[in-house]
Design a protein around this motif. Structure first.
Motif, PDB file in Angstrom:
ATOM      1  N   UNK A 129      -6.297   2.869   7.430  1.00 54.16           N
ATOM      2  CA  UNK A 129      -5.736   1.930   6.472  1.00 54.16           C
ATOM      3  C   UNK A 129      -6.194   0.494   6.762  1.00 54.16           C
ATOM      4  N   UNK A 130      -6.271   0.134   8.035  1.00 52.30           N
ATOM      5  CA  UNK A 130      -6.674  -1.219   8.415  1.00 52.30           C
ATOM      6  C   UNK A 130      -8.098  -1.532   7.961  1.00 52.30           C
ATOM      7  N   UNK A 131      -8.922  -0.489   7.815  1.00 53.45           N
ATOM      8  CA  UNK A 131     -10.319  -0.700   7.430  1.00 53.45           C
ATOM      9  C   UNK A 131     -10.513  -0.783   5.920  1.00 53.45           C
ATOM     10  N   UNK A 132      -9.461  -0.566   5.139  1.00 51.12           N
ATOM     11  CA  UNK A 132      -9.584  -0.560   3.682  1.00 51.12           C
ATOM     12  C   UNK A 132      -9.529  -1.974   3.111  1.00 51.12           C
ATOM     13  N   UNK A 133     -10.149  -2.190   1.954  1.00 52.71           N
ATOM     14  CA  UNK A 133     -10.010  -3.480   1.264  1.00 52.71           C
ATOM     15  C   UNK A 133      -8.582  -3.644   0.735  1.00 52.71           C
ATOM     16  N   UNK A 134      -8.192  -4.874   0.376  1.00 58.58           N
ATOM     17  CA  UNK A 134      -6.796  -5.130  -0.028  1.00 58.58           C
ATOM     18  C   UNK A 134      -6.317  -4.312  -1.222  1.00 58.58           C
ATOM     19  N   UNK A 135      -7.217  -3.913  -2.112  1.00 59.50           N
ATOM     20  CA  UNK A 135      -6.770  -3.206  -3.319  1.00 59.50           C
ATOM     21  C   UNK A 135      -6.538  -1.717  -3.091  1.00 59.50           C
ATOM     22  N   UNK A 136      -6.827  -1.211  -1.884  1.00 59.01           N
ATOM     23  CA  UNK A 136      -6.755   0.231  -1.623  1.00 59.01           C
ATOM     24  C   UNK A 136      -5.695   0.551  -0.572  1.00 59.01           C
ATOM     25  N   UNK A 137      -5.134   1.742  -0.662  1.00 62.10           N
ATOM     26  CA  UNK A 137      -4.151   2.196   0.323  1.00 62.10           C
ATOM     27  C   UNK A 137      -4.138   3.712   0.366  1.00 62.10           C
ATOM     28  N   UNK A 138      -3.945   4.245   1.573  1.00 60.34           N
ATOM     29  CA  UNK A 138      -3.704   5.676   1.702  1.00 60.34           C
ATOM     30  C   UNK A 138      -2.265   5.976   1.300  1.00 60.34           C
ATOM     31  N   UNK A 139      -2.043   7.188   0.788  1.00 62.61           N
ATOM     32  CA  UNK A 139      -0.707   7.649   0.426  1.00 62.61           C
ATOM     33  C   UNK A 139      -0.323   8.795   1.348  1.00 62.61           C
ATOM     34  N   UNK A 140       0.969   8.923   1.630  1.00 57.22           N
ATOM     35  CA  UNK A 140       1.434   9.933   2.581  1.00 57.22           C
ATOM     36  C   UNK A 140       2.903  10.238   2.287  1.00 57.22           C
ATOM     37  N   UNK A 141       3.359  11.473   2.437  1.00 58.25           N
ATOM     38  CA  UNK A 141       2.672  12.699   2.840  1.00 58.25           C
ATOM     39  C   UNK A 141       2.341  13.573   1.626  1.00 58.25           C
ATOM     40  N   UNK A 162       2.308   9.285  -5.947  1.00 56.25           N
ATOM     41  CA  UNK A 162       2.673   8.000  -5.359  1.00 56.25           C
ATOM     42  C   UNK A 162       2.574   6.789  -6.301  1.00 56.25           C
ATOM     43  N   UNK A 163       1.590   6.710  -7.218  1.00 56.41           N
ATOM     44  CA  UNK A 163       1.465   5.482  -8.010  1.00 56.41           C
ATOM     45  C   UNK A 163       2.733   5.061  -8.741  1.00 56.41           C
ATOM     46  N   UNK A 164       3.472   6.007  -9.305  1.00 59.99           N
ATOM     47  CA  UNK A 164       4.691   5.643 -10.035  1.00 59.99           C
ATOM     48  C   UNK A 164       5.708   4.981  -9.129  1.00 59.99           C
ATOM     49  N   UNK A 165       5.802   5.442  -7.879  1.00 63.73           N
ATOM     50  CA  UNK A 165       6.718   4.821  -6.924  1.00 63.73           C
ATOM     51  C   UNK A 165       6.215   3.456  -6.489  1.00 63.73           C
ATOM     52  N   UNK A 166       4.956   3.408  -6.098  1.00 68.92           N
ATOM     53  CA  UNK A 166       4.398   2.187  -5.520  1.00 68.92           C
ATOM     54  C   UNK A 166       4.380   1.032  -6.511  1.00 68.92           C
TER      55      UNK A 166
END
Length: 343
Positions: A129-141, A162-166
């Protein structure tokens, strides 16, 4: 809001599919009852959980050039709020997706959700996650869910839900059966590391957020009409980073506990017919079970739950109120909230 999806589509439409209902989506892309495909699952859960429109592009998800072309086609089809490519992908394909989004993201703002391998190591996921650009994120689980039209529950990658929650479209998810087991300390580490993380209870799931402002602004939720946190003894601000981390962790733990209590109490209230002593007792037991588990695992030191004739009088005739005291190692929190209306 609009969700854009990249992936395999059975009918292989040449153009970007743009629909506002799942019925129209299946007419153009294929019936999910006959073939289980991730783009279809994602579109179904998007429309079921509040997205106004879905864009979808058929691609070969193992080929970087196809991924880049799909991103360009979606961008040309119009602005969207979130982009997903459900499933686990090779690092080279994921890099192609990130590069394509980065080169075109200046045109409009959107959020990219990525799926880690199921059962990924928590520390490694935080490093990714730390290596991703600001517009991206991993989702879990990963989530066990029942997509309408399918005969049995199926495990879906988190980006399908996840998108609906986030994005705040839905305070909780519909269609969830269960999620992969996630320890509370792992959930806190993931949330603090920027990974979009959710917890499931029963048939609902909620987003985990670190909320230092929990007691200054009411949490946004559709199921509690009024949430008010009152610190008993406000402490002076501290500059000690270790102390600040303790306070953030405690606020996050409390937010997660209240989210779990909310989910379970809502299930109780859905069956209630009257705001009476029997309901108050059930709500007390429900909240106590969540807090007792947290106490046994060392997250809180003490707790007290009260829902009786006096606390119920703080609400309206159809809205019982639960008072909760939570003691951490260094402070005590007091929370009063009105639950759902009794039907």
């Amino acid at each position: 809001m609009i969700l854009a999806i990249l992936g395999y589509i059975p009918t292989h439409p040449r153009r970007v599919v743009r629909v506002d209902t799942f019925a129209k989506f299946q007419q153009l892309c294929g019936m999910i009852e006959q073939e289980s495909y991730l783009v279809g699952h994602a579109a179904c859960h998007a429309t079921m959980n509040g997205f106004e429109r879905v864009l979808a592009k058929d691609i070969v998800a193992t080929e970087g050039e196809s991924v880049r072309g799909g991103v360009e086609a979606l961008m040309a089809a119009g602005p969207f709020d979130a982009l997903i490519m459900p499933g686990v992908h090779a690092p080279s394909v994921e890099k192609a997706l990130l590069d394509a989004c980065a080169s075109l993201s200046a045109d409009f703002a959107f959020r990219l959700f990525l799926d880690p391998p199921r059962g990924a190591d928590i520390d490694q996921l935080i490093d990714w996650q730390k290596a991703l650009p600001p517009f991206a994120a991993y989702a879990y689980p990963w989530v066990l869910t029942h997509t309408p039209g399918r005969r049995a529950p199926e495990v879906l990658p988190p980006s399908c839900l996840m998108p609906a929650l986030s994005l705040g479209i839905a305070p909780h998810l519909r269609g969830v059966h269960d999620a992969d087991t996630l320890r509370l300390d792992d959930a806190l580490a993931l949330a603090e590391g920027g990974v979009e993380t959710m917890i499931a209870s029963g048939k609902r799931a909620v987003l985990i957020k670190l909320r230092p402002d929990l007691y200054t602004e009411p949490p946004q939720t559709a199921h509690f009409e009024d949430v008010m946190g009152l610190p008993l003894l406000p402490e002076p601000p501290t500059q000690d980073p270790r102390q600040a981390k303790i306070e953030r962790d405690e606020a996050a733990i409390e937010a997660m506990l209240l989210a779990q209590i909310e989910l379970r109490c809502n299930d109780v209230l859905a069956q209630a017919t009257a705001n009476n002593a029997a309901l108050w007792s059930t709500l007390t037991r429900t909240a106590t079970s969540v807090l007792r588990d947290a106490q046994s695992r060392g997250f809180i030191t003490k707790f007290h739950v009260r829902c009786d004739e006096e606390t119920a009088s703080w609400g309206s005739p159809t809205v019982p109120v639960v008072e909760i005291l939570i003691a951490f190692a260094q402070r005590v929190r007091q929370v009063k909230f009105r639950t759902l209306r009794v039907k």
